[in-house]
Structure formats: structure tokens, C-alpha cells
Design an enzyme around this catalytic site. Structure first.
Site, PDB file in Angstrom:
ATOM      1  N   LYS A  24      46.483 -62.652   5.018  1.00 20.68           N
ATOM      2  CA  LYS A  24      46.140 -63.866   5.765  1.00 20.68           C
ATOM      3  C   LYS A  24      45.488 -64.861   4.813  1.00 20.68           C
ATOM      4  O   LYS A  24      44.512 -64.529   4.118  1.00 20.68           O
ATOM      5  CB  LYS A  24      45.198 -63.484   6.907  1.00 20.68           C
ATOM      6  CG  LYS A  24      45.145 -64.449   8.064  1.00 20.68           C
ATOM      7  CD  LYS A  24      44.357 -63.811   9.214  1.00 20.68           C
ATOM      8  CE  LYS A  24      44.209 -64.752  10.382  1.00 20.68           C
ATOM      9  NZ  LYS A  24      43.325 -64.186  11.416  1.00 20.68           N
TER      10      LYS A  24
HETATM   11  O1  G3P Z   1      41.741 -64.902  14.350  1.00 20.14           O
HETATM   12  C1  G3P Z   1      41.587 -66.265  14.473  1.00 20.14           C
HETATM   13  C2  G3P Z   1      41.353 -66.805  15.847  1.00 20.14           C
HETATM   14  O2  G3P Z   1      42.064 -66.082  16.779  1.00 20.14           O
HETATM   15  C3  G3P Z   1      39.930 -67.061  16.207  1.00 20.14           C
HETATM   16  O3  G3P Z   1      39.704 -67.245  17.568  1.00 20.14           O
HETATM   17  O4  G3P Z   1      38.232 -67.516  19.516  1.00 20.14           O
HETATM   18  O5  G3P Z   1      37.242 -67.532  17.205  1.00 20.14           O
HETATM   19  O6  G3P Z   1      38.596 -69.445  18.006  1.00 20.14           O
HETATM   20  P1  G3P Z   1      38.385 -67.969  18.092  1.00 20.14           P
END
Ligand code: G3P
Length: 218
Positions: A87
Site C-alpha cells: 500500500k
Molecule cells: O484504510 C483506510 C481507510 O479505510 C480509513 O478509513 O474511517 O479512518 O476514514 P477512516
């Protein structure tokens, strides 16, 4: 649409895997830190533990920001397990690294994507997955789902093989709308996956069927 779980929590991964519908896992440095995992050996072991629990791809994020360091770190991550996807952040060196890895047969996930232009560049660099963060766009009163539809149109216009991995999914309606828009994958918390099970008419209907079945005298 593939369902990935967005967590580094082994218990949650096990629960989603047991449901039989899990296609992969995504992690990020914040999710790893939340589990209290630290030290290089422990972090690398945790990625291997996750790979051993699921059948599909597992995204492991680099924490380097220069091309040379991302290559070194990404190659080390990719060597851990065949299911590892490297990633990479949506920055210039991340795109260069994405091109390098795709040319060398290593799967990639370009993360922190917030615009159609970024998504186009990542696809041009041969990304296996591109992760638009729809919840974080919604957080700032910008329509995250609109970005998914723009990406679908652009990728289909040119036959890009890059998969749209809708990320920053927060709830079940994000999942359903991603599916309606043709997202290839969505990654979300366990609640966004198991929440799809629920409907009160299913529960009341089942209760009635079971009640009526009592007359069978089995
Ligand atoms: O893995 C990245 C992403 O899914 C993060 O999600 O909820 O922290 O914006 P969030």
C-alpha cells in the site's frame, strides 16, 4: 463486489472470515497502532498472521515517503507472503513506486485518493487497487460516492484493469451504494459487513416460521 475488512484486529478478521464472505483485508498505520503492535518484527509477524487467517489479498502500508525507501520497504513487505499487497501513498514518489512494483509483478494499493485526477494517475502507474476515501470526503461535506462514480466512468472508458477499492467506508449504506456504482471492492469495519445481515422482517418472519413448525411434532 469483493468485501474486505479494514482492520488489524485479529478477532474481527476471524469473525468476518467465519461468515464465509470475506475476500481480503486492508490495514493502515493507524489501524496497526490501534492494536498496540510495535517493533518491526512484531509488525511483520502481524501481517503474516493476518495472511494466514484469510484467503485473499492483505494490504500492508509503507511508512516511507521517498522512492528508494518505499521500494526497499515494499519489497520487504511483499516478500513476507504471496497475499501481501504493498500500500503506497498518493504522492509523486508513491506513484513512481507503484509503477516500479507493477512492472515487477508486485501488487499495489494506492491509498489516500481524494480526486478523479489522482485516481487516473494511479491507474496509469499500473496500480492493482486504488483506494478512494469516501467517508473522509463525506466528513468535509463533499460527496464521496460521486468520486466512486467518476472513477468507474474513467476506468471503463479506457479499460483500466485497476480495481476500485472503496475505502473509508463507515456503514452499510456506503457498502450498498458502492455496489450500485460498480466499485470492485469495498473495505470497511466489521459492523459495515455484519450490519448487512439485519432486517426486522427477516427476524419476525423466521420467528413465525419456527412457531408454525412446532405443529410438525418432529
Ligand atoms: O484504510 C483506510 C481507510 O479505510 C480509513 O478509513 O474511517 O479512518 O476514514 P477512516
Amino acid at each position: 463486489m469483493k468485501l474486505f475488512i479494514d482492520t488489524a484486529n485479529l478477532k474481527e478478521i476471524k469473525e468476518a472470515q467465519a461468515l464465509g464472505v470475506l475476500d481480503g483485508v486492508t490495514t493502515n498505520p493507524s489501524l496497526m497502532a490501534k492494536e498496540g503492535i510495535n517493533g518491526k518484527d512484531n509488525i511483520l509477524k502481524h501481517y503474516v498472521d493476518i495472511c494466514d487467517m484469510v484467503d485473499g489479498d492483505v494490504s500492508a502500508e509503507v511508512i516511507s515517503t521517498s522512492f528508494d525507501e518505499m521500494i526497499k520497504e515494499g519489497e520487504e513487505l511483499a516478500a513476507l507472503h504471496p497475499q501481501i499487497v504493498v500500500k503506497l501513498p498518493m504522492i509523486g514518489d508513491g506513484i513512481k513506486a507503484c509503477k516500479y512494483f507493477s512492472d515487477n509483478g508486485i501488487k499495489t494499493n494506492v491509498t489516500l485518493v481524494f480526486s478523479a485526477g489522482q485516481a487516473l494517475l494511479a491507474a496509469k502507474a499500473g496500480a492493482t487497487y486504488v483506494s478512494p476515501f469516501l467517508g473522509r470526503l463525506d466528513d468535509i461535506a463533499t460527496d464521496g460516492l460521486h468520486l466512486i462514480s467518476e472513477m468507474r466512468l474513467i476506468y471503463d472508458n479506457y479499460g483500466f484493469k485497476t480495481q476500485i477499492l472503496s475505502a473509508s467506508v463507515r456503514h452499510t449504506m456506503h457498502v450498498v451504494n458502492c455496489a450500485k456504482l460498480g466499485s470492485d471492492v469495498m473495505t470497511g469495519p466489521l459492523s459495515s459487513i455484519v450490519g448487512l445481515l439485519k432486517h426486522p422482517l427477516t427476524d419476525s418472519g423466521l420467528a413465525k416460521f419456527l412457531e408454525d413448525a412446532k405443529s410438525f411434532n418432529l
